[in-house]
Every structure is written in C-alpha cells, then in structure tokens.
Scaffold this active site. Structure first.
Site, PDB file in Angstrom:
ATOM      1  CG  ASP A   1      -4.848   5.333   6.472  1.00  0.00           C
ATOM      2  OD1 ASP A   1      -3.768   5.401   6.767  1.00  0.00           O
ATOM      3  OD2 ASP A   1      -5.199   4.598   5.139  1.00  0.00           O
TER       4      ASP A   1
ATOM      5  CB  SER B   1      -0.904  -0.074   1.217  1.00  0.00           C
ATOM      6  OG  SER B   1      -0.070  -0.024   2.259  1.00  0.00           O
TER       7      SER B   1
ATOM      8  CG  HIS C   1      -1.508   3.542   4.520  1.00  0.00           C
ATOM      9  ND1 HIS C   1      -2.938   3.078   4.884  1.00  0.00           N
ATOM     10  CD2 HIS C   1      -0.831   2.584   3.927  1.00  0.00           C
ATOM     11  CE1 HIS C   1      -2.680   1.620   4.583  1.00  0.00           C
ATOM     12  NE2 HIS C   1      -1.581   1.498   3.970  1.00  0.00           N
TER      13      HIS C   1
END
Ligand code: NAG
Ligand code: NAG
Ligand code: NAG
Ligand code: NAG
Length: 371
Positions: A337, A35, A340
């Site tokens: 978040d 990610s 991240h």
C-alpha cells in the site's frame, strides 16, 4: 478487559495443569511493534477513522477479509508463529480467551513509536496514528503477566520457553519526522534516542524473565514507495541502480549499525539471555535487487494498491479508499500500500530470518517450513 484478565487467570491454571510438555522450541511468542506486525490492535482500538485499512482489499489474499493487518495477507509474525507451530498471535486489545493468550500475545500497534508520543508533540509533529508507544505496550505485558504465570519460578520457566520479538519498532519515529521535516540530518540526530528506547524495553523484558529475544532493524526505506514519492528527486545521482534513494538507505544502514552496537552492550550486560539481531534490511534488499527471482514480476518499487502516481502512492486516494485499486496479483508485487509490504514479500523476509542467514545469532530451528 479487567473481567477478561480474571477469567484468563482461572482458565489458564486448568489449561496448564492439563497440558503436557510440548516438543516445540517455544511455548509462546510475545510481540511488540508497529504496523509491520500489528495483527489487529489498532483496528480494535477504534482510533483509525482516518485510515482505510479496515476496508477491502486489505486481507484479500489470505484471510479474505480485513483483519487489521496492513497487508493483503499474513505478516512476518504470522509466518514465524506458523513455523514454530504456534497459532497466529491474538491482538492484546481484543483478547477473548485464555487458550490463545498463553501461547502468545501481540502488543504491536500500527503507527506506534519506540520513543513516547510526547516527544513528537514537543517537536510540533501532529498526526501520530496512535500514542501506544513501546513503553505502553510493555505496560500491557506487565499487566497481563499475572494471568500468564504466578510465582517467579513459574514465570521463569514459562518465559524461558517463550520468544520475545522486540520490534520492528522505531521505523515510525523516523517516518513521522521524515515526512514532517523532510530533513535527514534530523533523523540521524534521533537515532540514539530510538535505540535507547528499544534497548531499555528489551532490558526490562529480560528483568521480567525473557531469555530469547529478537530485535529487528529497519527496512531499506529508500526502496519504499512512500519515501520514493515523498523524497522524489530530479537528480539521477540520488538513486542507486535499483531505483532506491541512496541517502535514505544509507540512513537505514546507519541506524542498523548503531542498533547492532547497542545490542552488543545489551548482550554483555545480560550474558544469560539470547539476543538476536534480525536483519530486515538485508533480507528485503534481496528482492529489490533481484525481484524476478522472488516472483516479483510487477513493477518492483510500485505499490500494488493505491490511487495513482509514479509509485502508485496518492495521499488523496490511499489503499482501501475511493479512487484506489489493487493490482490483480499481489504476489507479483513487493510493496502493498505504499508503506507496507505484501504477504509475498513478508514471506521472503520471514524465511530469511528463520532459515537464515538474516538473524544473528540464528533463531532456534523451526519444526515447520514456511509455506
Ligand atoms: C476481535 O475478536 C472478535 C471475536 O473473536 C472478532 O470477531 C474480531 O474480528 C476481532 N477483531 C480484531 C480487530 O481482531
Ligand atoms: C495522543 O495524545 C495526544 C495528547 O494527549 C492527543 O491529543 C491525541 O489525540 C492522541 N492521539 C491518539 C491517536 O490517540
Ligand atoms: C536540517 O536539520 C539540521 C539539524 O537540526 C539543521 O541544522 C539544518 O539546517 C536542517 N536543514 C534544512 C534544510 O532544514
Ligand atoms: C490522486 O487521487 C485523486 C483523488 O482520487 C485524483 O483526483 C488524482 O488524479 C490522483 N492523482 C494521480 C497522480 O493519479
């Protein structure tokens, strides 16, 4: 996908004959990872009903809509592509035209591990976001290769002028085990396996013709809002003076040292290839130590987007879900978040890699500055 690949083969041939030699250091970037660099693969794979990253406010700063990136805007790979004068990498699972493919492709999938998924199911760990581990991503690259170049000479020339980003990957191998087991000595035991998976993939890419590789290490996970929440401790001794968990940062350093040693061996075995280590840890630690200097005037260790709690990380109200909201100016936060980082934080790290001194040996000088 099949028809698309065939179409790409024919189209690419015309493109290549027509294009003149570029003056940029790289003609293409191929990226593998998770990610931290996924630009839409997990979203395109559809396997994300339990995650809210396809909802606003993801993407709110730069793209203005959720693109499948786990941030409010661009990721490091986007800044790197921009600096080298290349387009944002199209996600492999959503490739639609050749023009984009031959200047690079992104194989990274959010949630991906370096070690294959079976390893985790054998450990009794469920809930991987994806089974598209590094090996699977490498398989996608091999499948796409005939549409990028044909003869060995053609491929060698093309890959010689391509940048291969092998990671960051491996962070999730630790995340899944850390969250399930809450036991750092189990993480330490896994390190050699994670590193072996990464160096094996890098060696295979070199065998395929890769000459410029970048292998990033781990971030200072002890400063991550998600880890600070999961490993919350009442003992002040567990934290450093910046509020980060010492044991987790020590673990990240241990991992990075082992990775760097493994890269030495890889360089020794492949003296013709340039293999750079990217020090995400050092590049990120700068803003955890001196946040205001980098414009992070919000609460440095707190997530910008979340559903409450000391670090604004709440599993029942994750970013993008009902009950969570984003801070008004994400550029004043490093953490987006919980897991991240914000576009602003990724910009700082990307700058540290490209402008130095956080990649070694240094990357080829980029023709453009990161804006
Ligand atoms: C996939 O490509 C289509 C068409 O280009 C685009 O509209 C869509 O947003 C893309 N999805 C992802 C996840 O990148
Ligand atoms: C990964 O593979 C396992 C075993 O085949 C399967 O049960 C699971 O649903 C898969 N996970 C995802 C996210 O596709
Ligand atoms: C942590 O894992 C190690 C190695 O597997 C084990 O020896 C130890 O007992 C575990 N500690 C706890 C608290 O579970
Ligand atoms: C976490 O989210 C739930 C659901 O929105 C909410 O009821 C709860 O109060 C939140 N916890 C904190 C600590 O804010």
């Amino acid at each position: 996908m099949k028809t698309c690949v065939l179409l790409i083969i024919t189209l690419c041939f015309f493109e290549k004959v027509a294009s003149h030699k570029s003056c940029l250091p790289f003609d293409a970037i191929f990226n593998f990872g998770d990610s931290l660099s996924d630009t839409g693969n997990l979203l395109a794979s559809g396997a994300h009903t339990f995650l809210a990253f396809g909802n606003p406010p993801y993407g709110k700063t730069f793209f203005k809509y959720p693109t499948g990136r786990f941030s409010d805007g661009r990721l490091m790979i986007d800044f790197i592509a921009e600096a080298y004068g290349l387009p944002h990498l199209p996600p492999y699972l959503n490739l639609t035209n050749c023009k984009n493919a031959h200047r690079g492709v992104n194989f990274a999938v959010a949630g991906a591990t370096a070690i294959d998924a079976e390893f985790f199911s054998e450990m009794g760990i469920k809930g991987l976001w994806t089974n598209n581990s590094l090996n699977i991503q490498l398989g996608w690259f091999k499948k796409l290769k005939p549409s990028l170049c044909t003869t060995k000479k053609d491929c060698d020339n093309y890959f010689k002028r391509s940048l291969f980003m092998v990671g960051e990957i491996g962070g999730n191998d630790h995340n899944y085990v850390a969250i399930a087991k809450k036991n750092i000595s189990q993480l330490v035991q896994m390190v050699p396996l994670v590193i072996e998976a990464i160096t094996n993939a890098a060696s295979e890419l070199i065998d395929e013709g890769a000459m410029n590789l970048v292998v990033p290490g781990n971030l200072p996970v002890g400063c991550s809002a998600m880890y600070l929440t999961a490993f919350n401790s009442h003992n002040k001794e567990d934290y450093d003076r910046h509020g980060c968990l010492k044991e987790l940062n020590d673990f990240a350093e241990h991992y990075n040292i082992q990775l760097k040693l493994a890269l030495q061996t890889l360089r020794h075995n492949n003296p013709h290839a340039k293999i750079s280590y990217a020090d995400y840890y050092g590049a990120a630690l700068r803003f955890f130590h001196a946040p205001v200097h980098y414009g992070f005037t919000g609460e440095t260790l707190k997530a910008c987007c979340g559903g409450g709690g000391p670090f604004n990380v709440n599993i029942s109200a994750g970013c993008g879900n009902i009950g969570s909201k984003a801070c008004s100016d994400p550029s004043t936060y490093a953490n987006w978040d919980g897991i991240h980082l914000t576009e602003a934080a990724y910009r700082v790290i990307a700058n540290g890699l490209i402008e130095g001194p956080f990649s070694s040996p240094p990357l080829s000088p980029p023709p453009f500055k990161i804006a």
